[in-house]
Design a protein around this motif. Structure first.
Motif, PDB file in Angstrom:
ATOM      1  N   SER A 128       0.828  -1.204   0.000  1.00  0.00           N
ATOM      2  CA  SER A 128       0.000   0.000   0.000  1.00  0.00           C
ATOM      3  C   SER A 128       0.862   1.255   0.000  1.00  0.00           C
ATOM      4  O   SER A 128       0.588   2.218  -0.724  1.00  0.00           O
ATOM      5  CB  SER A 128      -0.927  -0.006   1.216  1.00  0.00           C
ATOM      6  N   LEU A 159       1.213   4.146  -2.948  1.00  0.00           N
ATOM      7  CA  LEU A 159       1.061   5.589  -2.763  1.00  0.00           C
ATOM      8  C   LEU A 159       2.253   6.347  -3.356  1.00  0.00           C
ATOM      9  O   LEU A 159       2.095   7.436  -3.914  1.00  0.00           O
ATOM     10  CB  LEU A 159       0.908   5.917  -1.276  1.00  0.00           C
ATOM     11  N   CYS A 160       3.425   5.761  -3.236  1.00  0.00           N
ATOM     12  CA  CYS A 160       4.616   6.383  -3.828  1.00  0.00           C
ATOM     13  C   CYS A 160       4.549   6.389  -5.352  1.00  0.00           C
ATOM     14  O   CYS A 160       5.222   7.185  -6.016  1.00  0.00           O
ATOM     15  CB  CYS A 160       5.880   5.652  -3.369  1.00  0.00           C
ATOM     16  N   LEU A 162       1.994   7.239  -7.028  1.00  0.00           N
ATOM     17  CA  LEU A 162       1.167   8.371  -7.466  1.00  0.00           C
ATOM     18  C   LEU A 162       1.985   9.458  -8.160  1.00  0.00           C
ATOM     19  O   LEU A 162       1.681   9.829  -9.305  1.00  0.00           O
ATOM     20  CB  LEU A 162       0.399   8.958  -6.278  1.00  0.00           C
ATOM     21  N   MET A 171      -5.157   8.469  -9.260  1.00  0.00           N
ATOM     22  CA  MET A 171      -5.463   8.768  -7.858  1.00  0.00           C
ATOM     23  C   MET A 171      -6.709   8.022  -7.407  1.00  0.00           C
ATOM     24  O   MET A 171      -6.754   7.468  -6.299  1.00  0.00           O
ATOM     25  CB  MET A 171      -5.637  10.281  -7.675  1.00  0.00           C
ATOM     26  N   VAL A 224      -5.795   4.295  -7.160  1.00  0.00           N
ATOM     27  CA  VAL A 224      -4.969   4.025  -5.982  1.00  0.00           C
ATOM     28  C   VAL A 224      -5.834   4.023  -4.724  1.00  0.00           C
ATOM     29  O   VAL A 224      -5.635   3.201  -3.816  1.00  0.00           O
ATOM     30  CB  VAL A 224      -3.826   5.057  -5.866  1.00  0.00           C
ATOM     31  N   LEU A 225      -6.814   4.917  -4.664  1.00  0.00           N
ATOM     32  CA  LEU A 225      -7.725   4.941  -3.521  1.00  0.00           C
ATOM     33  C   LEU A 225      -8.519   3.638  -3.456  1.00  0.00           C
ATOM     34  O   LEU A 225      -8.680   3.042  -2.384  1.00  0.00           O
ATOM     35  CB  LEU A 225      -8.672   6.132  -3.618  1.00  0.00           C
ATOM     36  N   SER A 269      -5.996   0.855  -2.464  1.00  0.00           N
ATOM     37  CA  SER A 269      -5.581   0.997  -1.064  1.00  0.00           C
ATOM     38  C   SER A 269      -6.684   0.548  -0.115  1.00  0.00           C
ATOM     39  O   SER A 269      -6.414  -0.078   0.922  1.00  0.00           O
ATOM     40  CB  SER A 269      -5.187   2.451  -0.782  1.00  0.00           C
TER      41      SER A 269
END
Length: 568
Positions: free
Chosen positions: A226, A230-231, A233, A243, A246-247, A250
């Motif tokens: 996770s 985020l990295c 992004l 984004m 990824v949400l 995650s």
């Protein structure tokens, strides 16, 4: 009993409230800040409510008053264009930014075109312009990653001798090296969704991350994956679809991390609702609608029984069934073979992305292997386009058929046989009426028309490749398909491989192009301000983008937007 049923449908109710909230409060920040915590209060309690409400309020404020500059776009003499986490940002030519700079201020949105705005000006897509800038800050780690991203893209291109072009697009979201021919090839194969970083790519990257940390205990593997996601992004350029994806990813990873055994469908609906609370304009975003629909459709599968290939086929059917009606309504371009083509392309894309992640850290030694992988990848897509391209079609289903399809899909999801959703895959085979007459799109930076007569179809286009693919092709899909008897198509920076024109030329049978002396009753002038009212033929109707003088027989497309005409 009724109370229990309502509790069982809390997630669905939350999503419906979020949809209503999105339409009602888009562009109204105060309304968002007041309504979002109230909606969450209805469905959450205790610490979960406090944490989620703070999260929502923070990101509403951030997405309203902040921009993160990712890189500079090709600019003109009178304006500079910048890619940001919220889209394209316009500034005067004397203002310059660097990747990773955070702009805090008030911003206005200028619609791409001023004429037709089906969703109203408030929700019309457009460019961002500054009203007032309060501060410009450099984000330490993010700026370094974004600067490295730009350098890496150029370095991979140069180290490979110009052979690496697709890698930068699917790994970094940098499509400046992608040619129009490559875009057309992916589109004809039904694989255009594989060309831009989207939910599928993020899912593949998440799978790669989990694989990299597979040696760790499960929870550590989930947590590390996770964080690495985020990295990713900033490395992907803070693209809005990335984004959102990824949400989504995650949320699923952390649900597994805390052993939260939520229903996958409900988790999908809750995450979609949260995205709408944070960014209400997502409700009109094709990427959000397509990615949410695909994940929702896939979540309907039980994933019990069947081998790997069979399961992939089932996933493909569900994802395509839920996205096809949206794609045909918004874009009209579809290749039914895209399901099978996607199944063939996903393993190659996975391997390509895995090698690309290695290229992020070791570009010098990875350039040559990546070039070989990319060559194989492009060869596969070209072959798929060659053998299945005949199935590519332009067809718009209209809002009525879309509504029926949506109702059917919702009904099917309530049964024990979700794969019945595949019935909607026959939509491209449905007959389509061809509206007679002369049809002009909502023109902006390009010129074009479709002329449907009893025994002949004519087409004209002159403009950029982007206008052709993203604006004119959906218009053509709505007006009766891709096959024409006569026409002229001039694409700046590309060539026409998507529309079939039997005979090329500009001497149209039903009208005169840029010739005010002809006697066919219809004249279309592509150059503005070229009609003089004292020299007009009263028996002729003139179409022009804009003109200095006006008359009853002059239609200014700048003012009217999309127009259909059946006069003689």
């Amino acid at each position: 009993m009724l109370s229990d049923k309502l509790k069982a449908r809390k997630t669905e109710a939350f999503l419906l409230c979020a949809i209503a909230y999105a339409f009602a409060t888009a562009t109204y920040t105060i309304a968002q800040l007041l309504a979002a915590p109230l909606i969450l209060l209805i469905f959450l309690r205790g610490k979960a409510y406090i944490i989620t409400a703070i999260f929502a309020v923070f990101f509403i404020l951030f997405s309203t008053f902040c921009l993160i500059v990712t890189d500079e776009k090709p600019s003109g003499k009178s304006v500079n264009l910048w890619n940001t986490n919220r889209g394209t940002y316009l500034t005067p030519p004397d203002i310059h930014y660097k990747p990773g700079e955070l702009i805090i201020g008030k911003f206005a949105r200028t619609p791409y075109r001023e004429a037709a705005k089906p969703l109203g000006e408030r929700l019309a897509p457009g460019y961002l312009k500054e009203n007032k800038v309060y501060a410009v800050l450099k984000i330490p780690v993010v700026s370094s990653i974004l600067e490295y991203r730009s350098e890496l893209s150029e370095r991979l291109y140069s180290l490979s001798g110009g052979r690496l072009k697709l890698t930068q697009a699917i790994l970094l979201g940098d499509r400046r090296y992608i040619t129009s021919e490559t875009r057309d090839t992916f589109l004809k194969a039904g694989l255009s969704h594989m060309l831009a970083i989207s939910g599928m790519h993020v899912g593949l990257v998440a799978a790669v991350c989990i694989m990299l940390f597979a040696f760790l205990p499960k929870k550590f593997s989930m947590g590390a994956s996770s964080i690495l996601l985020l990295c990713y992004l900033p490395m992907a350029g803070f693209k809005v679809p990335v984004m959102r994806a990824v949400l989504f990813a995650s949320a699923f990873i952390w649900a597994m991390f805390i052993d939260y055994r939520a229903n996958l469908t409900k988790l999908t609906m809750f995450t979609g609702g949260m995205i709408l609370l944070i960014a209400p304009r997502s409700i009109i975003s094709p990427s959000f609608l397509l990615s949410f629909s695909a994940v929702y459709g896939i979540s309907m599968l039980s994933f019990k029984g069947g081998g790997g290939a069979l399961q992939l086929l089932r996933v493909g059917i569900m994802a395509s069934s839920f996205t096809l009606p949206i794609a045909m309504l918004l874009f009209g371009s579809v290749n039914p073979a895209g399901i099978v083509n996607t199944l063939a392309d996903v393993p190659v894309t996975y391997f390509h992305l895995a090698a690309g992640i290695a290229g992020i850290f070791f570009p010098a030694i990875s350039a040559e292997p990546l070039a070989l992988i990319e060559s194989f990848h492009m060869g596969l897509v070209t072959t798929l386009a060659e053998y299945t391209g005949f199935m590519f079609t332009l067809k718009n289903i209209g809002i009525g058929v879309f509504a029926l399809s949506a109702a059917y899909l919702i009904a099917v999801t309530r049964t024990r046989y979700p794969l019945l959703a595949g019935v909607v895959l026959i939509l491209p085979l449905l007959p389509q009426s061809v509206p007679q007459g002369l049809h002009f799109p909502d023109v902006g930076s390009y010129r074009g028309f479709v002329h449907n007569m009893e025994d002949r179809r004519e087409v004209y286009f002159s403009g950029s490749y982007g206008s052709f693919v993203f604006s004119f092709l959906p218009f053509v899909a709505h007006k009766g398909g891709r096959d024409f008897d006569y026409g002229d198509i001039s694409i700046y920076g590309g060539s026409n491989t998507l529309l079939t024109v039997k005979k090329e030329g500009t001497d149209y049978a039903g009208l005169c192009l840029n010739n005010t002396d002809c006697s066919r009753g219809i004249v279309y002038m592509t150059r503005s301000n070229t009609l003089k009212c004292d020299k007009l033929d009263k028996n002729t109707h003139y179409f022009i983008y804009k003109n200095d003088c006006s008359s009853d027989n002059i239609t200014e497309l700048k003012e009217t937007g999309s127009v259909s005409f059946r006069g003689g």
